[in-house]
Design an enzyme around this catalytic site. Sequence first.
Site, PDB file in Angstrom:
ATOM      1  CB  VAL A  13      -5.457   9.246   6.122  1.00  0.00           C
ATOM      2  CG1 VAL A  13      -4.448  10.126   6.840  1.00  0.00           C
ATOM      3  CG2 VAL A  13      -5.177   9.222   4.634  1.00  0.00           C
ATOM      4  CB  THR A 124      -5.651  16.135   0.610  1.00  0.00           C
ATOM      5  OG1 THR A 124      -4.756  15.102   1.006  1.00  0.00           O
ATOM      6  CG2 THR A 124      -5.051  16.931  -0.513  1.00  0.00           C
ATOM      7  CG  PHE A 153       3.774  13.108   1.673  1.00  0.00           C
ATOM      8  CD1 PHE A 153       3.345  13.871   0.596  1.00  0.00           C
ATOM      9  CD2 PHE A 153       4.219  13.778   2.810  1.00  0.00           C
ATOM     10  CE1 PHE A 153       3.371  15.256   0.639  1.00  0.00           C
ATOM     11  CE2 PHE A 153       4.260  15.161   2.864  1.00  0.00           C
ATOM     12  CZ  PHE A 153       3.836  15.905   1.775  1.00  0.00           C
ATOM     13  NE  ARG A 155       4.521   4.353  -1.496  1.00  0.00           N
ATOM     14  CZ  ARG A 155       5.576   3.548  -1.613  1.00  0.00           C
ATOM     15  NH1 ARG A 155       5.997   3.204  -2.802  1.00  0.00           N
ATOM     16  NH2 ARG A 155       6.212   3.083  -0.552  1.00  0.00           N
ATOM     17  CD  GLU A 156      -6.103   3.160  -1.135  1.00  0.00           C
ATOM     18  OE1 GLU A 156      -6.566   4.245  -1.491  1.00  0.00           O
ATOM     19  OE2 GLU A 156      -6.597   2.065  -1.405  1.00  0.00           O
ATOM     20  N   GLY A 254       0.732   2.920 -19.420  1.00  0.00           N
ATOM     21  CA  GLY A 254      -0.415   2.004 -19.419  1.00  0.00           C
ATOM     22  C   GLY A 254      -1.716   2.758 -19.270  1.00  0.00           C
ATOM     23  N   GLY A 258      -5.348   6.040 -11.146  1.00  0.00           N
ATOM     24  CA  GLY A 258      -6.693   6.027 -10.572  1.00  0.00           C
ATOM     25  C   GLY A 258      -6.558   6.171  -9.075  1.00  0.00           C
ATOM     26  CB  CYS A 261      -4.774  10.210  -3.611  1.00  0.00           C
ATOM     27  SG  CYS A 261      -5.195   9.336  -2.104  1.00  0.00           S
TER      28      CYS A 261
HETATM   29  C1  UGA Z   1      -0.741   8.574  -3.968  1.00  0.00           C
HETATM   30  C2  UGA Z   1       0.681   9.092  -3.725  1.00  0.00           C
HETATM   31  O1  UGA Z   1       1.624   8.202  -4.367  1.00  0.00           O
HETATM   32  C3  UGA Z   1       1.001   9.163  -2.230  1.00  0.00           C
HETATM   33  O2  UGA Z   1       2.280   9.749  -2.030  1.00  0.00           O
HETATM   34  C4  UGA Z   1      -0.073  10.059  -1.554  1.00  0.00           C
HETATM   35  O3  UGA Z   1       0.133  10.133  -0.152  1.00  0.00           O
HETATM   36  C5  UGA Z   1      -1.442   9.456  -1.820  1.00  0.00           C
HETATM   37  O4  UGA Z   1      -1.666   9.393  -3.242  1.00  0.00           O
HETATM   38  C6  UGA Z   1      -2.465  10.362  -1.155  1.00  0.00           C
HETATM   39  O5  UGA Z   1      -2.620  11.492  -1.579  1.00  0.00           O
HETATM   40  O6  UGA Z   1      -3.022   9.962  -0.116  1.00  0.00           O
HETATM   41  P1  UGA Z   1      -1.888   6.150  -4.009  1.00  0.00           P
HETATM   42  O7  UGA Z   1      -3.142   6.834  -4.436  1.00  0.00           O
HETATM   43  O8  UGA Z   1      -1.948   5.129  -2.950  1.00  0.00           O
HETATM   44  O9  UGA Z   1      -0.794   7.224  -3.504  1.00  0.00           O
HETATM   45  O10 UGA Z   1      -1.347   5.438  -5.311  1.00  0.00           O
HETATM   46  P2  UGA Z   1      -0.014   5.462  -6.198  1.00  0.00           P
HETATM   47  O11 UGA Z   1       0.893   4.378  -5.793  1.00  0.00           O
HETATM   48  O12 UGA Z   1       0.545   6.829  -6.246  1.00  0.00           O
HETATM   49  O13 UGA Z   1      -0.620   5.097  -7.624  1.00  0.00           O
HETATM   50  C7  UGA Z   1      -1.634   5.937  -8.210  1.00  0.00           C
HETATM   51  C8  UGA Z   1      -2.026   5.433  -9.570  1.00  0.00           C
HETATM   52  O14 UGA Z   1      -0.999   5.674 -10.526  1.00  0.00           O
HETATM   53  C9  UGA Z   1      -2.353   3.936  -9.661  1.00  0.00           C
HETATM   54  O15 UGA Z   1      -3.537   3.786 -10.400  1.00  0.00           O
HETATM   55  C10 UGA Z   1      -1.162   3.362 -10.417  1.00  0.00           C
HETATM   56  O16 UGA Z   1      -1.509   2.207 -11.155  1.00  0.00           O
HETATM   57  C11 UGA Z   1      -0.790   4.521 -11.319  1.00  0.00           C
HETATM   58  N1  UGA Z   1       0.628   4.508 -11.762  1.00  0.00           N
HETATM   59  C12 UGA Z   1       1.623   4.615 -10.857  1.00  0.00           C
HETATM   60  C13 UGA Z   1       0.911   4.426 -13.117  1.00  0.00           C
HETATM   61  O17 UGA Z   1       0.017   4.350 -13.972  1.00  0.00           O
HETATM   62  N2  UGA Z   1       2.229   4.432 -13.513  1.00  0.00           N
HETATM   63  C14 UGA Z   1       3.243   4.524 -12.640  1.00  0.00           C
HETATM   64  O18 UGA Z   1       4.424   4.529 -13.078  1.00  0.00           O
HETATM   65  C15 UGA Z   1       2.939   4.623 -11.268  1.00  0.00           C
END
Ligand code: UGA
Length: 444
Positions: A13, A124, A153, A155-156, A254, A258, A261
């Site tokens: 971040v 956070t 907010f 996303r990685e 699925g 993970g 965050c």
């Molecule tokens: C998440 C939030 O989306 C961000 O808004 C937030 O800023 C960030 O955490 C944080 O707190 O810093 P991130 O951890 O990068 O972002 O990942 P996501 O894109 O949210 O995905 C998280 C997990 O959910 C992944 O493992 C992904 O495979 C899974 N996922 C996502 C699903 O299993 N199904 C979905 O429909 C979407």
Amino acid sequence: MTERIAIVGAGHVGLVYAACLAEIGHDVACVDIDTDRIRMLQHARLPIYESGLDELVRRHLDGGRLSFTTDYARGISDREFIFIAVSTPSTADGAADLRAVRTAARSIAAASQHPCPIIINKSTVPVGTGDSVDHILAESGDRSFRVVSNPEFLREGTAVHDFFHPDRIVLGSRDETAACRVAELYASLEAPVLISDVKTAEMIKYASNAFLATKISFINEIAQICEAVGADAAQVAHGMGLDPRVGPHFLQHGLGFGGSCLPKDVRALAFMGSVFGTHPQLLNAVMQINADQRRRVLHTLRRSLGSLEGARVCILGLAFKPNTDDVRDAPSADIIHLLINEGASVHACDPQANAMMARLCPDAQYFASPYDAARDCDAVVLATEWDEFCRLDLRALRASMRAPLFIDGRSVFPRGELERAGFIVPDARSTPLFLRDHVMEAVP
Ligand code: UGA
């Protein structure tokens, strides 16, 4: 207008904010106690992979608007805006570990020379931490520090894009003037600004991540019921998502969520709720469903193969999601450990994360090509939906395998496509096959 900003913490971040704030015209110094990390950054070498970040860091280092130092006094000096972007890992009971935040606050208090600096918390942190940071700073002497909570907010993988296209800027403070000063830093981004008290801003961050996690566990539970009754979970999600009140995002079933965050924040929010006397049953269920999604893979493999002792399983995708090399709390890591525990051997493959996962799971064998990884395996588990895995030549993959089992942990492929390529796609309704037991019985 160019403002002078310090950022404490050169993690994911902190680095994205440092480079992006420089890109929108500010003068940014980034401070971290990790000498190796800072030395790398001073030479524009990034310790993390984030799309587009290396280019920004190089440009603003060269242009002089971005600098990196381990020296708090030099980095912070008389800068008005000081961001805290240090990590808040989970403790064993799920609470957030705030030691780094407190240390940063003390170091800032000692180093700052500005008459009235604004401390902006990006880490956070549990509700109420902003007030304790306020307290630490107030104890430090006669200067008046103003504290603003400004959750991120990002996303990685798309963090740079997310910085420039925010859905909202949330600012929590008891000092509205300070919050408005921080809002001005982001004026060129033209995003809606929400100003609240500190605790509300801190809670918005947790509630947002918890809601995203809830959507994922919800669709995973629905997908289990779909599988049991013979409905198509992907079409159900599509049909639900067409309702704007539901929305199409975060409904991909699925292996679940993970990363660094969502799992940590849901755990921390549930812990916070319980120590304040509430019973966060929904959050607990969200975590339980997520853990079960990983374990269910073993059950499916056992029903299909029989004993996993001596089985060979190929895991395609190790990062917790595509376009990153981050394996923190990745479903693949749990699945590999469970498989090895049951006596299976694991062939693993990821376009970016092989080296990272090899540190966590040294007993697996790592491959650069998915086809090499799948050779002579009894099953493939697709754990991360990288583009190159979504375009796999399924027939070629199947041809080199010992047994034709495919578990699509990210619902990438329609079942028919996998079956046409010769794969068996096990589900809750299919008859147990015990493929390996038959093979072993046939061997005299
Ligand atoms: C998440 C939030 O989306 C961000 O808004 C937030 O800023 C960030 O955490 C944080 O707190 O810093 P991130 O951890 O990068 O972002 O990942 P996501 O894109 O949210 O995905 C998280 C997990 O959910 C992944 O493992 C992904 O495979 C899974 N996922 C996502 C699903 O299993 N199904 C979905 O429909 C979407």
